[in-house]
Design a protein around this motif. Structure first.
Motif, mmCIF file in Angstrom:
data_model
loop_
_atom_site.group_PDB
_atom_site.id
_atom_site.type_symbol
_atom_site.label_atom_id
_atom_site.label_comp_id
_atom_site.label_asym_id
_atom_site.label_seq_id
_atom_site.Cartn_x
_atom_site.Cartn_y
_atom_site.Cartn_z
ATOM 1 N N MET A 212 -34.809 -45.408 4.355
ATOM 2 C CA MET A 212 -33.729 -44.522 3.932
ATOM 3 C C MET A 212 -32.372 -45.193 4.084
ATOM 4 O O MET A 212 -32.069 -45.773 5.133
ATOM 5 C CB MET A 212 -33.708 -43.221 4.755
ATOM 6 C CG MET A 212 -34.894 -42.319 4.553
ATOM 7 S SD MET A 212 -34.665 -40.653 5.266
ATOM 8 C CE MET A 212 -34.019 -41.027 6.901
ATOM 9 N N TYR B 132 -35.252 -44.571 -0.552
ATOM 10 C CA TYR B 132 -34.669 -43.233 -0.567
ATOM 11 C C TYR B 132 -33.187 -43.279 -0.187
ATOM 12 O O TYR B 132 -32.803 -43.993 0.733
ATOM 13 C CB TYR B 132 -35.400 -42.305 0.418
ATOM 14 C CG TYR B 132 -36.847 -42.085 0.066
ATOM 15 C CD1 TYR B 132 -37.232 -41.085 -0.819
ATOM 16 C CD2 TYR B 132 -37.842 -42.896 0.622
ATOM 17 C CE1 TYR B 132 -38.570 -40.888 -1.144
ATOM 18 C CE2 TYR B 132 -39.176 -42.715 0.304
ATOM 19 C CZ TYR B 132 -39.530 -41.705 -0.581
ATOM 20 O OH TYR B 132 -40.846 -41.521 -0.914
ATOM 21 N N TYR C 243 -40.189 -32.263 2.861
ATOM 22 C CA TYR C 243 -38.898 -32.944 2.981
ATOM 23 C C TYR C 243 -37.771 -31.992 3.397
ATOM 24 O O TYR C 243 -36.598 -32.357 3.308
ATOM 25 C CB TYR C 243 -38.520 -33.614 1.656
ATOM 26 C CG TYR C 243 -39.489 -34.667 1.195
ATOM 27 C CD1 TYR C 243 -39.656 -35.855 1.908
ATOM 28 C CD2 TYR C 243 -40.241 -34.482 0.033
ATOM 29 C CE1 TYR C 243 -40.546 -36.825 1.482
ATOM 30 C CE2 TYR C 243 -41.126 -35.449 -0.407
ATOM 31 C CZ TYR C 243 -41.283 -36.615 0.322
ATOM 32 O OH TYR C 243 -42.163 -37.575 -0.101
ATOM 33 N N LEU D 60 -31.706 -35.690 -0.781
ATOM 34 C CA LEU D 60 -32.640 -36.815 -0.725
ATOM 35 C C LEU D 60 -32.941 -37.228 -2.154
ATOM 36 O O LEU D 60 -33.292 -36.394 -2.996
ATOM 37 C CB LEU D 60 -33.930 -36.403 -0.013
ATOM 38 C CG LEU D 60 -35.094 -37.406 -0.024
ATOM 39 C CD1 LEU D 60 -34.760 -38.614 0.845
ATOM 40 C CD2 LEU D 60 -36.374 -36.739 0.471
ATOM 41 N N PRO E 60 -35.027 -40.324 -4.390
ATOM 42 C CA PRO E 60 -35.780 -41.579 -4.506
ATOM 43 C C PRO E 60 -35.022 -42.571 -5.387
ATOM 44 O O PRO E 60 -34.438 -42.187 -6.405
ATOM 45 C CB PRO E 60 -37.088 -41.147 -5.177
ATOM 46 C CG PRO E 60 -37.187 -39.670 -4.950
ATOM 47 C CD PRO E 60 -35.770 -39.176 -4.936
#
Length: 259
Positions: free
Chosen positions: A112, A148, A181, A234, A236
């Motif tokens: 991340m 991410y 998530y 969040l 991707p």
């Protein structure tokens, strides 16, 4: 080693824009002065005013800072703060953890990248600066092997919070993350107690995130210091729209390193 991003074939109405990475203490102060102008002065947050005219905190020294300059004047007109997994481990926490419980994302921590403090000078908000920043952001993620992007997107409470309610109600219908998530705010924004504004005004940065495939990961947090409702996002890397790079007719690599 100093790091420079060379961005060619990029022009805006105010002049040519150049993307780089802050590599000196003075460049960091330039970033902090722009943030102060936008976040403190323009928003009238007198409680956060400082004598040095800088918006700074303990995260700055652990982060990399993207900079967009107007090439003729060399004025800093945009910036983005990036915290990669290695620096986050050294620091011991993410900025977002001050507002949200991120326990469900523990398995993603090594992949991340946290982005924050996105800031654009008021005279350069036609879209070119943020698209240029996002082009650099996407390549930075690839270099750091991050899959991410995470961060907080703020919605002003200047109207009493009604627009924040309307924005959240609208976006959660199509952009809510899967349950695995979801995150929980430490200080929830009480959106259930407020009526939504009749006309929804989604902040430009938040709108850009949604168009590029970001998810909202739960209810908003209340940030009393910045007088905002914050959504945890969040995204991707695979969802980052390639049109941000194509818009500027640049190929890889956009980031070049110089000793």
């Amino acid at each position: 080693m100093q790091h420079t991003i060379v961005q060619a074939e990029t022009r805006a109405s105010a002049g040519r824009l150049v993307l780089s990475m802050a590599s000196t203490p003075e460049e960091l102060r330039e970033v902090q002065r722009l943030r102060y102008k936008v976040f403190i002065e323009s928003m009238g947050l007198n409680s956060l005013a400082s004598d040095d005219g800088l918006d700074s905190d303990e995260f700055d020294e652990f982060c990399d800072h993207l900079i967009v300059r107007e090439s003729d004047s060399l004025k800093v007109v945009g910036t983005y703060r990036l915290l990669n997994p290695t620096r986050a481990r050294k620091l011991g926490r993410l900025y977002s953890e001050g507002e949200f419980d991120l326990g469900r994302l523990n398995n993603l921590r090594g992949r991340m990248l946290e982005a924050g403090r996105a800031c654009i000078h008021p005279d350069y908000r036609g879209g070119s600066v943020i698209m240029l920043l996002w082009s650099g952001l996407a390549e930075y993620m690839r270099r750091q092997q991050c899959d991410y992007l995470i961060g907080c997107a703020s919605i002003s409470l200047a109207d009493g919070g009604h627009n924040a309610v309307a924005v959240y109600q609208q976006l959660r219908e199509k952009h809510m993350a899967p349950p695995e998530y979801r995150v929980t705010p430490h200080l929830p924004f009480p959106y259930q107690k407020l009526d939504p504004a009749p006309a929804v005004q989604v902040p430009a940065l938040l709108k850009g995130y949604m168009r590029s495939g970001a998810w909202i990961c739960g209810d908003p947090a209340w940030d009393p210091d910045f007088e905002s409702a914050d959504l945890f996002l969040l995204m991707p890397l695979a969802n980052l729209d390639a049109r941000y790079a194509r818009h500027y007719n640049v190929g890889e690599p956009a980031l070049a390193s110089a000793a």
